[in-house]
Design an enzyme around this catalytic site. Structure first.
Site, PDB file in Angstrom:
ATOM      1  N   GLY A  10       0.802  -1.172   0.147  1.00 39.85           N
ATOM      2  CA  GLY A  10       0.047   0.087   0.057  1.00 39.85           C
ATOM      3  C   GLY A  10       0.865   1.263   0.024  1.00 39.85           C
ATOM      4  N   ARG A  35      -2.130  -1.119  -6.115  1.00 37.14           N
ATOM      5  CA  ARG A  35      -2.625  -1.801  -7.540  1.00 37.14           C
ATOM      6  C   ARG A  35      -2.378  -0.718  -8.577  1.00 37.14           C
ATOM      7  NH1 ARG A  35      -8.064  -2.775  -4.466  1.00 37.14           N
ATOM      8  NH2 ARG A  35      -7.256  -0.911  -3.466  1.00 37.14           N
ATOM      9  N   TYR A 154     -14.759  -3.540  10.632  1.00 39.27           N
ATOM     10  CA  TYR A 154     -13.395  -2.841  10.414  1.00 39.27           C
ATOM     11  C   TYR A 154     -12.734  -3.169  11.505  1.00 39.27           C
ATOM     12  CZ  TYR A 154      -9.497   0.371   9.864  1.00 39.27           C
ATOM     13  OH  TYR A 154      -8.310   1.022   9.657  1.00 39.27           O
ATOM     14  N   LYS A 158      -9.127  -5.395  12.322  1.00 38.91           N
ATOM     15  CA  LYS A 158      -7.907  -4.475  13.006  1.00 38.91           C
ATOM     16  C   LYS A 158      -7.748  -5.344  14.460  1.00 38.91           C
ATOM     17  CE  LYS A 158      -6.504  -2.099   9.903  1.00 38.91           C
ATOM     18  NZ  LYS A 158      -5.470  -2.190   9.199  1.00 38.91           N
TER      19      LYS A 158
HETATM   20  P1  NAP Z   1      -4.957   5.227   1.858  1.00 37.53           P
HETATM   21  O1  NAP Z   1      -4.688   6.551   1.748  1.00 37.53           O
HETATM   22  O2  NAP Z   1      -6.428   4.696   1.504  1.00 37.53           O
HETATM   23  O3  NAP Z   1      -3.998   3.984   1.380  1.00 37.53           O
HETATM   24  C1  NAP Z   1      -4.287   2.831   1.297  1.00 37.53           C
HETATM   25  C2  NAP Z   1      -3.281   2.142   0.506  1.00 37.53           C
HETATM   26  O4  NAP Z   1      -3.372   0.753   0.732  1.00 37.53           O
HETATM   27  C3  NAP Z   1      -3.100   2.627  -0.947  1.00 37.53           C
HETATM   28  O5  NAP Z   1      -1.818   2.512  -1.269  1.00 37.53           O
HETATM   29  C4  NAP Z   1      -3.840   1.333  -1.547  1.00 37.53           C
HETATM   30  O6  NAP Z   1      -3.303   1.191  -2.725  1.00 37.53           O
HETATM   31  C5  NAP Z   1      -3.649   0.228  -0.919  1.00 37.53           C
HETATM   32  N1  NAP Z   1      -4.376  -0.868  -1.060  1.00 37.53           N
HETATM   33  C6  NAP Z   1      -5.706  -1.094  -0.516  1.00 37.53           C
HETATM   34  N2  NAP Z   1      -6.240  -2.291  -0.828  1.00 37.53           N
HETATM   35  C7  NAP Z   1      -5.246  -2.815  -1.486  1.00 37.53           C
HETATM   36  C8  NAP Z   1      -5.202  -4.157  -1.965  1.00 37.53           C
HETATM   37  N3  NAP Z   1      -6.080  -5.034  -2.213  1.00 37.53           N
HETATM   38  N4  NAP Z   1      -3.790  -4.806  -2.673  1.00 37.53           N
HETATM   39  C9  NAP Z   1      -2.772  -3.685  -2.562  1.00 37.53           C
HETATM   40  N5  NAP Z   1      -2.982  -2.686  -1.873  1.00 37.53           N
HETATM   41  C10 NAP Z   1      -3.894  -2.243  -1.513  1.00 37.53           C
HETATM   42  O7  NAP Z   1      -5.091   4.887   3.520  1.00 37.53           O
HETATM   43  P2  NAP Z   1      -4.144   5.131   4.987  1.00 37.53           P
HETATM   44  O8  NAP Z   1      -4.739   5.840   5.811  1.00 37.53           O
HETATM   45  O9  NAP Z   1      -2.784   5.296   4.247  1.00 37.53           O
HETATM   46  O10 NAP Z   1      -4.290   3.493   5.165  1.00 37.53           O
HETATM   47  C11 NAP Z   1      -2.987   2.842   5.386  1.00 37.53           C
HETATM   48  C12 NAP Z   1      -3.219   1.814   6.521  1.00 37.53           C
HETATM   49  O11 NAP Z   1      -3.329   2.565   7.852  1.00 37.53           O
HETATM   50  C13 NAP Z   1      -4.441   0.989   6.479  1.00 37.53           C
HETATM   51  O12 NAP Z   1      -3.950  -0.322   6.944  1.00 37.53           O
HETATM   52  C14 NAP Z   1      -5.435   1.500   7.617  1.00 37.53           C
HETATM   53  O13 NAP Z   1      -6.301   0.821   7.984  1.00 37.53           O
HETATM   54  C15 NAP Z   1      -4.576   1.878   8.404  1.00 37.53           C
HETATM   55  N6  NAP Z   1      -5.215   2.896   9.222  1.00 37.53           N
HETATM   56  C16 NAP Z   1      -5.412   4.216   8.866  1.00 37.53           C
HETATM   57  C17 NAP Z   1      -5.996   5.168   9.599  1.00 37.53           C
HETATM   58  C18 NAP Z   1      -6.675   6.742   9.051  1.00 37.53           C
HETATM   59  O14 NAP Z   1      -7.143   7.273   9.789  1.00 37.53           O
HETATM   60  N7  NAP Z   1      -6.185   6.921   7.831  1.00 37.53           N
HETATM   61  C19 NAP Z   1      -6.127   5.027  10.916  1.00 37.53           C
HETATM   62  C20 NAP Z   1      -5.675   3.970  11.470  1.00 37.53           C
HETATM   63  C21 NAP Z   1      -5.062   3.029  10.817  1.00 37.53           C
HETATM   64  P3  NAP Z   1      -3.939   0.779  -4.206  1.00 37.53           P
HETATM   65  O15 NAP Z   1      -5.563   1.431  -4.266  1.00 37.53           O
HETATM   66  O16 NAP Z   1      -3.150   1.677  -5.289  1.00 37.53           O
HETATM   67  O17 NAP Z   1      -4.177  -0.604  -4.131  1.00 37.53           O
END
Ligand code: NAP
Length: 253
Positions: A10, A35, A154, A158
């Site tokens: 990701g 992706r 969700y 987690k």
């Molecule tokens: P984001 O900006 O939406 O980024 C998510 C990343 O995951 C993107 O690079 C996306 O890339 C990739 N991804 C999603 N599904 C995928 C798949 N099936 N195969 C390969 N890559 C995939 O969100 P983020 O906030 O950075 O999230 C990153 C992590 O932090 C996640 O695990 C999320 O649950 C966790 N998190 C986020 C928050 C928050 O508030 N933002 C809080 C706690 C935890 P592509 O779409 O190009 O595949």
């Protein structure tokens, strides 16, 4: 190539992208997964120009186990000895009570956040065991420590990452492989746009009126963990916006 290798899932957006930038700045070469191939290509060019980082684009969907295996088998030799795996790719899909939730949303979250993390880990960990070194960073969430209303599935995914983080540490520390879990509160990324299926207005409301975390704040936490001396394992870091003491409370201005 004597630089350390980090494999970030990701890496095409948000926390993964910010982590790629910080690790590149600190001398890592990278395997970058996502992706969206165009995003990964742009990031590769940027890291090459700014930090002379060598990187390998690993474009695959972590939900598809044959694709995961093939892509990881095909990692070029120069990148095969992975020092750090950041299991970051993940998502929330939908926000509704359990009687009204979408089965498709639930399946997407379970397939990505739990099964995808396992598919990648299962391909990478044997090499770490063989080399008797490595560090796995699992991105859970505050939702993996505290359940919030409408977060049901969700949160369950987690909590599963929390369990796997502990399991990996119990089973791998003897090698010694380090294992760290990161548990962020609200981070402003594409996360809420994805959760609300592309509704950018609704996503903006989540972050309005308070200073949310930035992706770079979580990258800092990840880099802190991986840059400790080898005898130090940061088991867990819960990182929250000051204005969000628990998931259900946000002090808006
Ligand atoms: P984001 O900006 O939406 O980024 C998510 C990343 O995951 C993107 O690079 C996306 O890339 C990739 N991804 C999603 N599904 C995928 C798949 N099936 N195969 C390969 N890559 C995939 O969100 P983020 O906030 O950075 O999230 C990153 C992590 O932090 C996640 O695990 C999320 O649950 C966790 N998190 C986020 C928050 C928050 O508030 N933002 C809080 C706690 C935890 P592509 O779409 O190009 O595949």
């Amino acid at each position: 190539m004597n630089k350390k290798i980090a494999f970030i899932t990701g890496a095409s957006a948000g926390i993964g992208e910010a982590t790629a930038i910080l690790l590149a700045k600190n001398g890592y070469n990278l395997i970058l997964n996502g992706r969206r191939a165009n995003r990964i290509k742009d990031l590769q060019d940027r890291l090459q120009n700014e930090f002379q980082t060598q990187s390998h684009a690993a474009i695959f969907d972590i939900r598809l186990k044959e694709d995961v295996k093939k892509a990881i088998d095909e990692i070029p030799d120069a990148f095969k000895a992975i020092d750090v795996l950041v299991n970051n790719a993940g998502l929330a899909s939908g926000l509704s009570t359990i009687d009204k939730g979408s089965l498709d949303d639930w399946e997407t979250m379970i397939d990505t956040n739990i099964k995808g993390l396992l598919f990648v880990s299962r391909q990478v960990i044997p090499g770490m065991v063989e080399r008797k070194s490595g560090h796995i960073v699992n991105i859970s969430s505050i939702a993996g420590k505290e359940v919030y209303a409408n977060g049901n599935v969700y949160c369950a995914t987690k909590f599963a990452v929390d369990a796997l983080n502990k399991a990996m540490r119990i089973e791998l520390s003897a090698y010694p492989i380090r294992v760290t879990g990161i548990y962020p509160g609200a981070v402003e990324t594409e996360f809420s746009i994805v959760r609300f299926h592309g509704d950018e207005e609704k996503a903006k409301e989540i972050y309005h009126g308070f200073d949310s975390l930035l992706a770079a704040d979580i990258a800092d936490a990840i880099y802190y963990a991986v840059s400790r001396p080898l005898h130090v394992n940061i088991n867990e870091m819960i990182v929250m916006p000051t204005a969000q003491p628990v998931p259900g409370i946000i002090h808006r201005k």
